[in-house]
Scaffold this active site. Structure first.
Site, PDB file in Angstrom:
ATOM      1  N   HIS A 177     -19.587  11.540  25.409  1.00 17.47           N
ATOM      2  CA  HIS A 177     -20.324  12.539  24.629  1.00 17.47           C
ATOM      3  C   HIS A 177     -20.809  11.901  23.313  1.00 17.47           C
ATOM      4  CE1 HIS A 177     -21.265  16.064  22.246  1.00 17.47           C
ATOM      5  NE2 HIS A 177     -21.390  16.712  23.392  1.00 17.47           N
ATOM      6  N   GLU A 214     -28.312  14.785  27.009  1.00 19.87           N
ATOM      7  CA  GLU A 214     -28.148  15.573  25.793  1.00 19.87           C
ATOM      8  C   GLU A 214     -28.805  14.841  24.629  1.00 19.87           C
ATOM      9  OE1 GLU A 214     -24.525  18.416  26.282  1.00 19.87           O
ATOM     10  OE2 GLU A 214     -23.897  16.609  25.254  1.00 19.87           O
TER      11      GLU A 214
END
Ligand code: PGA
Length: 256
Positions: free
Chosen positions: A99, A171
């Site tokens: 992430h 993302e």
């Protein structure tokens, strides 16, 4: 094809709050009949400390349990780390890897991401592999180079068995809330690039059936449909809008 809606609760909830939210969502999903239709895979990625209790809350539901990270060794002198075996023991099935917040704050490298993906698959955990360029990289026209680097290093020597899958979450760092979401056209360009790169790593059938590309970055009930219409997008990884039932349940309804 099955769609994926994955909640990333980050470090936003106390354990008691996470358990309470999970209970509310389990009920909400039952009421929506999502458990029966079976066309959406819902995953709650919670903080490590809430996982033992959450696995009990989710035991009779079809919602899957996910972690937000994993270490790349099975066991040993690694103070503070959590191994894939320890996650499996709790019934965890998914794990977020790479992430952008970990890349930024914990200085996680592509090589570590790669090791984490490999060890997760070795132990039957499904990686939710995150990629995405920063605002600065986008401004300086480095979006492609960044994505190519993250994907090629992240997937180096990764092998998938027939029953395994990888979720790749695009993302864009500049679109993570509270920033506004990316536009579906912008997402489409990068998803195409990712799907193109995958061909260098996996057979066409594997790319098509076992690698799911999803969008993340201020996804919500208002915009999820527009992202789901983008070619190649099979779901969403959701932070802010996964923290209350009033925001999360409408997303399910929109995707159903
Ligand atoms: P967001 O977070 O939905 O709050 O933008 C997504 C993520 O960081 O996974």
């Amino acid at each position: 094809m099955k769609k994926y809606l994955m909640a990333n609760w980050k470090m936003q909830l106390l354990n008691t709050e996470a358990i309470e939210l999970a209970g509310e969502l389990v009920m909400g999903l039952e009421q929506l009949g999502v458990d029966k239709t079976n066309n959406i895979e819902t995953v709650f990625c919670a903080q490590y400390t809430a996982l033992p209790q959450l696995s009990k809350v989710l035991v009779n539901s079809k919602i899957k349990l996910g972690a937000q990270d994993v270490f790349y060794h099975e066991k040993g002198q690694y103070t503070g780390e959590v191994s894939p075996l320890q996650l499996k023991e709790l019934g965890v099935e998914y794990v977020i890897i790479g992430h952008s917040e970990r890349r930024k704050f914990l200085k996680e490298t592509d090589e570590e991401v790669n090791r984490k993906i490999k060890i997760s698959l070795e132990h039957g955990l499904t990686p939710i592999f995150c990629v995405g360029e920063t605002a600065e990289e986008r401004r300086s026209n480095k979006t492609e180079v960044t994505i190519i680097r993250q994907i090629t290093r992240g997937l180096e020597d990764v092998e998938l068995k027939d029953d395994q899958k990888i979720i790749i979450a695009y993302e864009p760092v500049w679109a993570i809330s509270p920033a506004p979401p990316a536009k579906p056209e912008e997402v489409s360009v990068v998803i195409k690039l990712i799907r193109h790169l995958l061909k260098d790593f996996f057979a066409p059938k594997v790319c098509q059936e076992q690698i799911i590309t999803v969008y993340g970055g201020s996804a919500s009930g208002e915009n999820v449909k527009s992202f789901m219409q983008v070619d190649g997008i099979g779901g969403a990884l959701v932070g802010g809008a996964s923290l209350t039932k009033d925001k999360f349940l409408p997303m399910i309804e929109e995707m159903n």
